[in-house]
Design a protein around this motif. Structure first.
Motif, PDB file in Angstrom:
ATOM      1  N   ASP A   1       0.782  -1.015  -0.157  1.00 25.42           N
ATOM      2  CA  ASP A   1       0.195  -0.044   0.125  1.00 25.42           C
ATOM      3  C   ASP A   1       0.850   1.283  -0.015  1.00 25.42           C
ATOM      4  N   VAL A   2       2.062   0.989  -0.580  1.00 20.33           N
ATOM      5  CA  VAL A   2       2.878   2.360  -0.749  1.00 20.33           C
ATOM      6  C   VAL A   2       3.321   2.517  -2.239  1.00 20.33           C
ATOM      7  N   GLY A   3       2.279   2.231  -3.135  1.00 14.94           N
ATOM      8  CA  GLY A   3       2.651   2.206  -4.585  1.00 14.94           C
ATOM      9  C   GLY A   3       2.585   3.799  -5.014  1.00 14.94           C
ATOM     10  N   ASP A   4       1.931   4.708  -4.139  1.00 10.79           N
ATOM     11  CA  ASP A   4       1.893   6.158  -4.689  1.00 10.79           C
ATOM     12  C   ASP A   4       3.195   6.776  -4.116  1.00 10.79           C
ATOM     13  N   CYS A   5       4.023   5.960  -3.418  1.00 14.32           N
ATOM     14  CA  CYS A   5       5.395   6.348  -3.072  1.00 14.32           C
ATOM     15  C   CYS A   5       6.578   6.208  -3.851  1.00 14.32           C
ATOM     16  N   ALA A   6       6.223   5.478  -5.025  1.00 11.39           N
ATOM     17  CA  ALA A   6       7.314   5.163  -5.707  1.00 11.39           C
ATOM     18  C   ALA A   6       8.202   5.984  -6.555  1.00 11.39           C
ATOM     19  N   ARG A   7       7.718   7.405  -6.810  1.00 17.82           N
ATOM     20  CA  ARG A   7       8.510   8.385  -7.240  1.00 17.82           C
ATOM     21  C   ARG A   7       8.965   9.380  -6.078  1.00 17.82           C
ATOM     22  N   LYS A   8       8.771   9.176  -4.813  1.00 17.99           N
ATOM     23  CA  LYS A   8       8.942  10.044  -4.008  1.00 17.99           C
ATOM     24  C   LYS A   8      10.168   9.666  -3.082  1.00 17.99           C
ATOM     25  N   ARG A   9      11.004  10.597  -2.583  1.00 26.88           N
ATOM     26  CA  ARG A   9      12.029  10.390  -2.109  1.00 26.88           C
ATOM     27  C   ARG A   9      11.970  10.100  -0.310  1.00 26.88           C
ATOM     28  N   PRO A  10      12.798   9.466   0.389  1.00 28.32           N
ATOM     29  CA  PRO A  10      12.319   9.380   2.006  1.00 28.32           C
ATOM     30  C   PRO A  10      12.029  10.406   2.652  1.00 28.32           C
ATOM     31  N   ALA A  11      12.621  11.785   2.303  1.00 29.47           N
ATOM     32  CA  ALA A  11      12.463  13.044   3.014  1.00 29.47           C
ATOM     33  C   ALA A  11      10.993  13.323   3.059  1.00 29.47           C
ATOM     34  N   GLY A  12      10.462  13.206   1.931  1.00 26.64           N
ATOM     35  CA  GLY A  12       9.024  13.495   1.853  1.00 26.64           C
ATOM     36  C   GLY A  12       8.052  12.543   2.305  1.00 26.64           C
ATOM     37  N   LEU A  13       8.285  11.361   2.992  1.00 28.58           N
ATOM     38  CA  LEU A  13       7.483  10.410   3.377  1.00 28.58           C
ATOM     39  C   LEU A  13       7.347  10.267   4.889  1.00 28.58           C
ATOM     40  N   LEU A  14       6.269   9.647   5.399  1.00 25.14           N
ATOM     41  CA  LEU A  14       6.209   9.494   6.730  1.00 25.14           C
ATOM     42  C   LEU A  14       7.029   8.219   7.182  1.00 25.14           C
TER      43      LEU A  14
ATOM     44  N   ALA B   1       5.958   5.415   8.656  1.00 24.79           N
ATOM     45  CA  ALA B   1       5.231   4.123   8.281  1.00 24.79           C
ATOM     46  C   ALA B   1       5.582   3.967   6.940  1.00 24.79           C
ATOM     47  N   GLN B   2       5.449   4.975   5.971  1.00 26.94           N
ATOM     48  CA  GLN B   2       5.677   4.587   4.547  1.00 26.94           C
ATOM     49  C   GLN B   2       7.287   4.249   4.142  1.00 26.94           C
ATOM     50  N   ARG B   3       8.061   4.775   4.907  1.00 31.82           N
ATOM     51  CA  ARG B   3       9.435   4.456   4.941  1.00 31.82           C
ATOM     52  C   ARG B   3       9.486   3.073   5.053  1.00 31.82           C
ATOM     53  N   GLN B   4       9.246   2.687   6.279  1.00 38.54           N
ATOM     54  CA  GLN B   4       9.248   1.285   6.643  1.00 38.54           C
ATOM     55  C   GLN B   4       8.646   0.204   5.549  1.00 38.54           C
ATOM     56  N   ARG B   5       7.492   0.646   5.132  1.00 35.75           N
ATOM     57  CA  ARG B   5       6.940  -0.333   4.140  1.00 35.75           C
ATOM     58  C   ARG B   5       8.027  -0.353   2.873  1.00 35.75           C
ATOM     59  N   ILE B   6       8.756   0.681   2.716  1.00 36.51           N
ATOM     60  CA  ILE B   6       9.390   0.676   1.563  1.00 36.51           C
ATOM     61  C   ILE B   6      10.762  -0.471   1.840  1.00 36.51           C
ATOM     62  N   ALA B   7      11.191  -0.077   3.180  1.00 30.81           N
ATOM     63  CA  ALA B   7      12.297  -0.872   3.748  1.00 30.81           C
ATOM     64  C   ALA B   7      11.801  -2.641   3.545  1.00 30.81           C
ATOM     65  N   ILE B   8      10.595  -2.875   3.920  1.00 32.85           N
ATOM     66  CA  ILE B   8      10.185  -4.252   3.731  1.00 32.85           C
ATOM     67  C   ILE B   8       9.823  -4.679   2.306  1.00 32.85           C
ATOM     68  N   ALA B   9       9.447  -3.822   1.368  1.00 30.23           N
ATOM     69  CA  ALA B   9       9.475  -4.088   0.093  1.00 30.23           C
ATOM     70  C   ALA B   9      10.706  -4.575  -0.341  1.00 30.23           C
ATOM     71  N   ARG B  10      11.800  -3.535  -0.113  1.00 30.65           N
ATOM     72  CA  ARG B  10      13.277  -3.830  -0.664  1.00 30.65           C
ATOM     73  C   ARG B  10      13.553  -5.210   0.037  1.00 30.65           C
ATOM     74  N   ALA B  11      13.136  -5.797   1.057  1.00 27.51           N
ATOM     75  CA  ALA B  11      13.716  -7.131   1.438  1.00 27.51           C
ATOM     76  C   ALA B  11      13.024  -8.175   0.727  1.00 27.51           C
ATOM     77  N   LEU B  12      11.784  -7.985   0.316  1.00 28.34           N
ATOM     78  CA  LEU B  12      11.028  -8.976  -0.427  1.00 28.34           C
ATOM     79  C   LEU B  12      11.216  -9.000  -2.000  1.00 28.34           C
ATOM     80  N   ALA B  13      11.418  -7.644  -2.611  1.00 24.60           N
ATOM     81  CA  ALA B  13      11.643  -7.721  -3.988  1.00 24.60           C
ATOM     82  C   ALA B  13      12.934  -8.479  -4.398  1.00 24.60           C
TER      83      ALA B  13
END
Length: 243
Positions: free
Chosen positions: A134-147, A149-161
């Motif tokens: 549920d962070v597909g809308d963050c695909a083009r955003k950089r970490p500084a502009g994210l919450l 919780a959004q950054r943690q979900r991206i980190a989890i996506a990185r581990a699974l991808a």
């Protein structure tokens, strides 16, 4: 040297490790079966993170053995352990450590890109996992502009991808609110089972541990037969040592 059991993808015997002279692991042995979700539980400071770091090759145990798919990890040099982590393992920290200059999808795709996966395939895999979390809308955003919780979900996506054989998750839901935590953990465990990923999960949260197939308890760097819930100040009562 004792051979590891055939059905254990990860196997460790009599691990010892001390941080600046302070014991973190004192003779811990553990086996993890292929496709299993194993929760390593215990109060803060019990050695959970150090155990995951030794199993994943981040730390070389000061004594003891670690085996992955019947091959020794404890005898590998630093570069060999780095290749193993890059190619076969995934890791989730309690806090999201993202590259600030990269976008969400670039951070999620980073392990694949470092492995030499074609750019388009890496981007597709990364975006698929961002959508699942549920962070597909963050695909083009950089970490500084994210919450957080959004950054943690991206980190989890990185581990699974990266489609790891083993995923090490050290308190992966720590920075998340309760509703976010439930969704992310369901996604994580469902992905692990559908992709036959072995998961070693460190947690002091009983609700998180309940998602695992099996639980191993640590207190003061030793395996124990049971780990009680921490009291209000986060301290655990004394536990009997397992035999």
């Amino acid at each position: 040297m004792e051979a590891p059991p055939d059905n254990d993808v990860l196997w460790a015997r009599s691990l010892h490790y001390a941080h600046s002279g302070s014991p973190a692991l004192a003779g811990v042995s553990v086996g993890v079966r292929e496709g299993e979700i194993l929760a390593v539980t215990g109060p803060r400071g019990s050695g959970k993170t150090t155990l995951l770091q030794c199993l994943s090759g981040q730390l070389a145990p000061q004594s003891g053995e670690v085996w992955f798919n019947s091959a020794p990890v404890h005898t590998l040099g630093r570069l060999g352990r780095e290749r193993l982590r890059r190619d076969r393992f995934g890791w989730i920290d309690p806090e999201p450590h993202l590259v600030p200059e990269l976008t969400g999808w670039e951070n999620a795709a980073l392990p694949l890109l470092l492995r030499g996966t074609p750019h388009r395939a890496a981007r597709t895999a990364a975006k698929e996992w961002l959508e699942r979390l549920d962070v597909g809308d963050c695909a083009r955003k950089r970490p500084a502009g994210l919450l957080q919780a959004q950054r943690q979900r991206i980190a989890i996506a990185r581990a699974l991808a990266g489609d790891p054989s083993v995923l090490f998750a050290d308190e992966p839901s720590a920075p998340l609110h309760r509703a976010d935590r439930a969704h992310v953990l369901r996604t994580l465990t469902t992905a692990a089972r559908s992709h036959h990923i072995t998961v070693v999960l460190a947690t002091h949260d009983a609700e998180v541990a309940a998602l695992a197939d099996r639980t191993v308890g640590l207190v003061d760097g030793r395996r124990v037969s049971g780990v009680p819930a921490p009291d209000a100040e986060g301290r655990a009562a004394a536990c009997s040592l397992s035999v």
